[in-house]
Design an enzyme around this catalytic site. Sequence first.
Site, mmCIF file in Angstrom:
data_model
loop_
_atom_site.group_PDB
_atom_site.id
_atom_site.type_symbol
_atom_site.label_atom_id
_atom_site.label_comp_id
_atom_site.label_asym_id
_atom_site.label_seq_id
_atom_site.Cartn_x
_atom_site.Cartn_y
_atom_site.Cartn_z
ATOM 1 N N ASP A 1 14.355 2.703 6.514
ATOM 2 C CA ASP A 1 13.527 2.046 5.483
ATOM 3 C C ASP A 1 14.383 1.345 4.429
ATOM 4 O O ASP A 1 14.198 0.164 4.141
ATOM 5 C CB ASP A 1 12.654 3.076 4.746
ATOM 6 C CG ASP A 1 11.400 3.415 5.509
ATOM 7 O OD1 ASP A 1 11.416 3.254 6.740
ATOM 8 O OD2 ASP A 1 10.414 3.838 4.874
ATOM 9 N N PRO B 1 0.832 -1.202 0.000
ATOM 10 C CA PRO B 1 0.000 0.000 0.000
ATOM 11 C C PRO B 1 0.874 1.264 0.000
ATOM 12 O O PRO B 1 1.889 1.304 0.699
ATOM 13 C CB PRO B 1 -0.809 -0.105 1.287
ATOM 14 C CG PRO B 1 -0.656 -1.502 1.760
ATOM 15 C CD PRO B 1 0.574 -2.076 1.143
ATOM 16 N N VAL B 2 0.468 2.247 -0.790
ATOM 17 C CA VAL B 2 1.268 3.467 -0.944
ATOM 18 C C VAL B 2 1.031 4.423 0.239
ATOM 19 O O VAL B 2 -0.066 4.470 0.792
ATOM 20 C CB VAL B 2 0.871 4.163 -2.279
ATOM 21 C CG1 VAL B 2 1.622 5.469 -2.458
ATOM 22 C CG2 VAL B 2 1.155 3.234 -3.441
HETATM 23 O O1 PMV Z 1 6.612 6.582 7.837
HETATM 24 P P1 PMV Z 1 7.734 5.622 7.675
HETATM 25 O O2 PMV Z 1 7.362 4.193 7.836
HETATM 26 O O3 PMV Z 1 8.606 5.890 6.491
HETATM 27 O O4 PMV Z 1 8.680 5.777 8.954
HETATM 28 C C1 PMV Z 1 9.192 6.965 9.345
HETATM 29 C C2 PMV Z 1 10.051 6.714 10.524
HETATM 30 C C3 PMV Z 1 10.553 7.980 11.167
HETATM 31 O O5 PMV Z 1 11.384 7.556 12.237
HETATM 32 C C4 PMV Z 1 9.417 8.799 11.736
HETATM 33 C C5 PMV Z 1 11.351 8.836 10.194
HETATM 34 C C6 PMV Z 1 12.649 8.224 9.757
HETATM 35 O O6 PMV Z 1 13.212 8.720 8.750
HETATM 36 O O7 PMV Z 1 13.158 7.283 10.392
#
Ligand code: PMV
Length: 307
Positions: free
Chosen positions: A146, A95-96
Amino acid sequence: MKASAPGKIILFGEHAVVYGRPALAVPVTQVHADVDVSASPRAGIWIEAPDIDLYTELNAIPSDHPLASVIHNLFFSLGIDPFPALDIRITSTIPVASGLGSGAAVSAALTRALAAFLSKPLTDEQVSSFVYEIEKIHHSTPSGIDNSVIAYARPVFFIKGKPIETFKVGTPFTIVIGDTGVSAPTKESVGDVRRLWTMDKVRWDSVFDEIGQIAMTACRAIQDGRPALLGGLMDQNQSLLQELTVSSPELDRLVDAARKAGALGAKLSGGGRGGNMIALVEAGLAETVSKSLTEAGAKRVIITRVE
Ligand code: PMV
């Protein structure tokens, strides 16, 4: 040449990870991005991405389009000139814009498939750092968690700027992921947290420290094969995320519903304000918790096994 990359969830430590504290993330293999690159009979680089309704030649989209930036940057860094004639097909079940890492997964799969097609295969580390550069173009100041978990497709213990550590799961466990259906840009919640921190660094640094401790305790519990301990840790992490103002009524409602249905603990996952929450469940309760999440308004529920 085909390549695939999984979705991901952050188990512990979002937001604090931006400030150098550790965080844990795991791949979600039930959803994935898939890319197929082949030689094209016609000149040009033809991109077919039916999920986003995109059928185009590379030069017809802006060079800062996420897909175009992967292709341009990769060819530049591999010294590919002129560009070969290619057909690129991209599909994704992730899911986007919901915190499952769809953008990073598409970038990772596309990078891998192109590099392999050009007989210049990349290591996980190279894919991760390449995708990180792409993430920086589109998400300002990403921590890098990520791209790491998605490129390695393994559970990761992540500290910004440090070499990536993958870890073993002592005893597999089940997570139910519930999507609020509210799309909330991570950039905004990260910006709001930065404003809070700038106004009172002592207070928020100590919240980040607590979150970092939770992530470290959780990592030990997972490796030692004591996943039940994660429930209480999720609940503690969720309270701190609420204090950071990144939860939302929709997330709180789903977290509540999961706990009432027997989950061992639950929290938001990712940037917050919308997107997904996660709940730790005994495998036998996964369906019951999923049903409660749907009744409480979840737009999509995924059950995943971390192993
Ligand atoms: O929204 P997501 O799953 O890409 O996660 C962001 C996680 C944060 O810690 C809020 C930001 C980051 O760059 O790590």
